[in-house]
Design a protein around this motif. Sequence first.
Motif, PDB file in Angstrom:
ATOM      1  N   THR A 140      81.073  35.943  32.611  1.00 14.20           N
ATOM      2  CA  THR A 140      80.290  36.014  31.747  1.00 14.20           C
ATOM      3  C   THR A 140      80.265  37.101  30.736  1.00 14.20           C
ATOM      4  N   ASP A 141      79.740  37.123  29.380  1.00 17.18           N
ATOM      5  CA  ASP A 141      79.788  38.307  28.633  1.00 17.18           C
ATOM      6  C   ASP A 141      79.198  39.483  29.310  1.00 17.18           C
ATOM      7  N   GLU A 142      77.953  39.445  29.988  1.00 23.92           N
ATOM      8  CA  GLU A 142      77.343  40.203  30.530  1.00 23.92           C
ATOM      9  C   GLU A 142      78.324  40.942  31.877  1.00 23.92           C
ATOM     10  N   LEU A 151      72.518  38.273  20.766  1.00 27.85           N
ATOM     11  CA  LEU A 151      73.388  37.379  19.898  1.00 27.85           C
ATOM     12  C   LEU A 151      74.938  37.778  20.202  1.00 27.85           C
ATOM     13  N   ALA A 152      75.254  38.739  20.493  1.00 33.56           N
ATOM     14  CA  ALA A 152      76.531  39.080  20.966  1.00 33.56           C
ATOM     15  C   ALA A 152      76.582  40.429  21.957  1.00 33.56           C
ATOM     16  N   LEU A 153      77.489  40.023  23.213  1.00 34.65           N
ATOM     17  CA  LEU A 153      77.550  41.146  24.029  1.00 34.65           C
ATOM     18  C   LEU A 153      79.035  41.143  24.561  1.00 34.65           C
ATOM     19  N   PRO A 175      85.430  35.291  20.057  1.00 30.97           N
ATOM     20  CA  PRO A 175      84.035  34.368  20.515  1.00 30.97           C
ATOM     21  C   PRO A 175      83.422  35.199  21.417  1.00 30.97           C
ATOM     22  N   SER A 176      81.778  34.945  21.152  1.00 29.55           N
ATOM     23  CA  SER A 176      80.931  35.346  22.052  1.00 29.55           C
ATOM     24  C   SER A 176      80.076  34.122  22.192  1.00 29.55           C
ATOM     25  N   LYS A 177      79.079  34.428  23.431  1.00 25.57           N
ATOM     26  CA  LYS A 177      78.191  33.139  23.954  1.00 25.57           C
ATOM     27  C   LYS A 177      77.444  32.581  22.896  1.00 25.57           C
TER      28      LYS A 177
END
Length: 366
Positions: free
Chosen positions: A69-71, A207-209, A229-231
């Motif tokens: 994931t982004d996180e 919004l974006a990470l 691309p972000s989530k």
Amino acid sequence: MELIDSGLALMEISMGESSTKTRMKSIREAEQTNLRRIRESQERIRRRQEQLVRDPQPPLRYEFEKAPTDEQEAEDYRQMWEMCFRHNFGSIDAETSLGPICCTTGTNPADALPESCMQIFSIKVTDLNNDLSLPLEVHGFVAARDSVDRKRNYLFRCTRDNCQTLTPKDPFLHLTGPSRAVLLIDPVAIEVQLKVKGKKESEDEVLALKCFYFHERYHLEDGIRFRIPSKRCMLEFALAVLPMSVEAIVGIRVVDRSWPDHCPGLVVCSTNSVKEGKVVLLDFQNGELPTKSDGVVELARRVVSVDYPEGKLTVSVEASRGRFSARGTVDFGMKVPRGSSTRTCDLVFCKMLVTVAWSLVSCYRV
């Protein structure tokens, strides 16, 4: 006795120089060790990012794999940075304290040269998920980290109390940096932490990470754009890679009459080598030109990278209110290794002095 004293003085100077050189050497050796350590990690991240740019939807053969994931990617980056750079550069949240060298007078640093730099023109928030729609109140930051000091060089930064409202007409982040040229000698790390403001802070949404690396070989659409691309959205960067460039530091001052009340304005600059790219130095649609008591205009951005040695910089000031409009443009030729130029920009209702200070860039500043 005088000979002894002078000898001791020379010895102290020599020892001081030796100590400085030893310190610089040890820092450079540590940098090389750290770079070797993270090279494989950067390459894996680069391949993954290029795959996502080509095909944002994972191929079917990865259907049963659990993609990070982004996180998780952000946390992996934080752990890697702490392991490699915390000893030499302190906290990962530290902001770079280095501004442009501005070698207009005095002696240039020994390593000051034209260097490969990344010029950021704009960052657009697009392709929102179905649960989000414009307008949105956004806060957070976008920052770049290069090999000069590995600290955050902010491109965009807004606090929760001073959000930017993204609208269908203006979905671009209002950039306020970088504070100095972003060098592309090694891959540049880009950090994105953006949130949508809720009614309460506990209701703010991500919004974006993202944390990703940009390098000179990165594919750019139309020569200046790439999409990350972000989530919950897509981030569209417009930038240029300048293999040999110097810094231009722009300053503007009102010297005759004044800016009319309630008249929106725009200050932009461009270079002859990247005509499709515009750097917005100031955008004041509220009609209030931000100036100090001495007439100096408080620009949102001041540092621009310009191709060496044939680069030219054009600065434009535009005003518009109803049917009224005015525009003044001034051109600057390059003056390096040191030098500055001043031109008068006449907008009919007022005159401005536009100054550009030219500077080489330095890889090692501690």
